[in-house]
Design a protein around this motif. Structure first.
Motif, PDB file in Angstrom:
ATOM      1  N   ASP A 108       0.829  -1.207   0.000  1.00 53.75           N
ATOM      2  CA  ASP A 108       0.000   0.000   0.000  1.00 53.75           C
ATOM      3  C   ASP A 108       0.864   1.259   0.000  1.00 53.75           C
ATOM      4  O   ASP A 108       0.669   2.185   0.801  1.00 53.75           O
ATOM      5  CB  ASP A 108      -0.949   0.012   1.210  1.00 53.75           C
ATOM      6  N   PHE A 190      -8.105   5.170   2.097  1.00 51.14           N
ATOM      7  CA  PHE A 190      -8.393   4.563   0.797  1.00 51.14           C
ATOM      8  C   PHE A 190      -9.728   5.113   0.312  1.00 51.14           C
ATOM      9  O   PHE A 190     -10.698   5.157   1.071  1.00 51.14           O
ATOM     10  CB  PHE A 190      -8.430   3.039   0.902  1.00 51.14           C
ATOM     11  N   TYR A 191      -9.748   5.542  -0.941  1.00 57.99           N
ATOM     12  CA  TYR A 191     -10.978   6.091  -1.502  1.00 57.99           C
ATOM     13  C   TYR A 191     -11.329   5.328  -2.779  1.00 57.99           C
ATOM     14  O   TYR A 191     -10.510   4.581  -3.318  1.00 57.99           O
ATOM     15  CB  TYR A 191     -10.833   7.587  -1.775  1.00 57.99           C
ATOM     16  N   THR A 192     -12.527   5.544  -3.262  1.00 57.00           N
ATOM     17  CA  THR A 192     -13.012   4.839  -4.443  1.00 57.00           C
ATOM     18  C   THR A 192     -13.010   5.755  -5.657  1.00 57.00           C
ATOM     19  O   THR A 192     -13.560   6.857  -5.601  1.00 57.00           O
ATOM     20  CB  THR A 192     -14.432   4.302  -4.207  1.00 57.00           C
ATOM     21  N   THR A 197     -12.373   1.427  -8.433  1.00 57.32           N
ATOM     22  CA  THR A 197     -11.042   1.016  -7.983  1.00 57.32           C
ATOM     23  C   THR A 197     -10.691   1.667  -6.641  1.00 57.32           C
ATOM     24  O   THR A 197     -10.939   2.856  -6.426  1.00 57.32           O
ATOM     25  CB  THR A 197      -9.978   1.400  -9.034  1.00 57.32           C
ATOM     26  N   ARG A 198     -10.102   0.884  -5.746  1.00 54.39           N
ATOM     27  CA  ARG A 198      -9.672   1.361  -4.425  1.00 54.39           C
ATOM     28  C   ARG A 198      -8.268   1.966  -4.561  1.00 54.39           C
ATOM     29  O   ARG A 198      -7.339   1.302  -4.996  1.00 54.39           O
ATOM     30  CB  ARG A 198      -9.673   0.191  -3.440  1.00 54.39           C
ATOM     31  N   ASP A 277      -8.745   9.024 -11.111  1.00 50.20           N
ATOM     32  CA  ASP A 277      -8.281   8.743  -9.749  1.00 50.20           C
ATOM     33  C   ASP A 277      -7.949  10.034  -9.002  1.00 50.20           C
ATOM     34  O   ASP A 277      -8.274  10.192  -7.811  1.00 50.20           O
ATOM     35  CB  ASP A 277      -7.029   7.855  -9.776  1.00 50.20           C
TER      36      ASP A 277
END
Length: 457
Positions: A108, A190-192, A197-198, A277
């Motif tokens: 990550d 973490f966002y979408t 997609t994470r 993103d």
């Protein structure tokens, strides 16, 4: 090779992470160069050898990386052996010290380090000082110690000594910086994104920040060429946070945070995913009351400059300021100047009809719309940049000024006797950072004496 027996030759082409590997046996008289890995089908990094057996770090059939052994006496692929299999994390580097593989991973977008014996059996995970970036671990196979650096958003780069036998780390050299890291807070969320997609994002600021939607925020991104954006210390960013600013880094697709698949999802015909993103990161920061549209600035350099240019042309209403630096802004002609031809592996080429459509759809220079109110923008470049020629920034600045309908400033800062950024003297770095933060203080109406809140009239 470390034992002096073999000459290793590595061959690359362009900026794509694929290579060939040749070798010559220096102990054999009149030995020819052997084309060991000649298919140009993956990345192969030579790690060392045990006699005729070569160890390689590769992404062949493993987008997140693995370690294999190739016996030069039996070089056929069916004879290759997997030593360290692909993990859930992304393998970034491997060294051989004290008869151990020291393998660095990205988990990550932060470093994780594991050690294995030469048969690939797991020994331990290296305990790092915190959530950040570790690099180094060099040495020879017979060495009994190695060294690595560790840095984070609130930790200046510190050198540690590591004992592979015990797994212990001790501070070897530590810089003195006049600030207290305990005054700051780092979190990873973490966002979408648009397609579900994470995506990870780091957020750093002074402790005690009020989530009232009114904090000046600087969102940074890159998203290209399989290059990850990792936690690192910056005195310049520290200044921004000392003024009450929030510093956010979005680890968008196109980079190397999650290996080859993450990169592929943001290159060529998939490039729009990078911008989606980044836009989603901006919207998350506002939805979670960190900031608002008038207080949010975005920045990036080189491929990140393209990112900023594309985002302000696609969503000019979303940002309070933009700082595109040495950006690739003309996506139809980039490959015709200096090293631009090498970027077609990531962007594609306007000479290809299908790729032309994708490039034209997001090229910042070609998507400016007359009569649109764009955010305050400070474009930065240098007159001797032979990586991304300054014509990109010149043309974008001129076209943006012509199309812009609002009263917000659109400026270009052109450094002299400088290039793409590498090797820039400290004095120029300080001057540019001061201009960048001054621009944001003015356009975002930051009161530096009130911890970053809005200045009065």
């Amino acid at each position: 090779s470390e034992d002096g027996r073999f000459l290793l030759i590595t061959v690359w082409q362009g900026s794509e992470r694929k290579n060939r590997v040749y070798y010559q046996d220096l102990q054999a008289q009149d030995a020819e160069v052997v084309r060991l890995l000649d298919d140009f089908d993956a990345a192969y990094g030579f790690l060392g050898n045990d006699g005729p057996v070569f160890w390689f770090q590769t992404d062949l059939d493993a987008p997140r990386g693995r370690v294999i052994a190739v016996d030069t006496r039996f070089p056929q692929r069916v004879s290759w052996k997997e030593i360290i299999p692909q993990a859930a994390e992304t393998l970034t580097s491997v060294s051989v010290v004290n008869d151990q593989f020291i393998a660095s991973y990205l988990k990550d977008a932060r470093t994780q380090v594991k050690t294995f014996d030469l048969a690939g059996r797991f020994i331990r995970e290296v305990t790092l000082p915190g959530l950040g970036t570790a690099s180094g671990f060099p040495g020879k196979r017979t060495d009994t110690e190695t060294f690595y650096s560790f840095t984070s958003f609130t930790t200046p780069t510190t050198i540690y000594r590591y004992d592979p036998a015990t797994g212990e780390s001790t501070v070897f050299r530590q810089p003195k910086v006049d600030f207290d890291p305990q005054d700051y807070e780092v979190k990873q969320i973490f966002y979408t994104s648009k397609d579900g997609t994470r995506v990870p994002m780091f957020i750093t600021h002074k402790k005690g920040l009020k989530l009232d939607g009114n904090n000046p925020t600087y969102l940074y991104g890159y998203g290209g060429f399989n290059i990850p954006v990792l936690p690192s210390f910056s005195a310049s960013n520290l200044v921004w946070m000392e003024m009450g600013g929030v510093y956010a880094v979005a680890n968008i697709r196109g980079g190397g945070e999650y290996g080859k698949d993450w990169h592929e999802a943001g290159r060529k015909l998939n490039k729009q995913n990078c911008f989606d993103d980044f836009l989603a990161a901006a919207e998350w920061l506002m939805a979670n009351q960190y900031t608002n549209r008038r207080k949010l600035a975005i920045g990036g350099a080189s491929n990140g400059g393209l990112l900023v240019g594309a985002c302000i042309t696609q969503r000019p209403d979303l940002f309070g300021a933009a700082l595109p630096s040495v950006g690739v802004m003309d996506m139809l002609r980039f490959h015709k100047f200096t090293i631009g031809w090498a970027w077609t592996s990531d962007y594609g080429s306007a000479d290809n009809p299908e790729e032309f459509k994708a490039l034209y759809a997001y090229s910042p220079l070609h998507n400016l719309k007359p009569g649109t109110s764009y955010p305050p923008t400070l474009i930065t470049t240098a007159d001797h940049d032979d990586r991304v020629v300054p014509a990109h920034s010149f043309k974008f600045a001129a076209a943006l000024q012509e199309a812009h309908a609002g009263s917000a400033p659109v400026l270009i800062r052109i450094e002299t006797k400088a290039g793409h950024g590498a090797g820039k003297p400290t004095s120029k770095i300080i001057e540019e950072a001061a201009d960048r933060w001054a621009f944001l203080v003015r356009t975002l109406q930051v009161d530096v004496h009130a911890g970053g809140k809005s200045a009065g009239s």
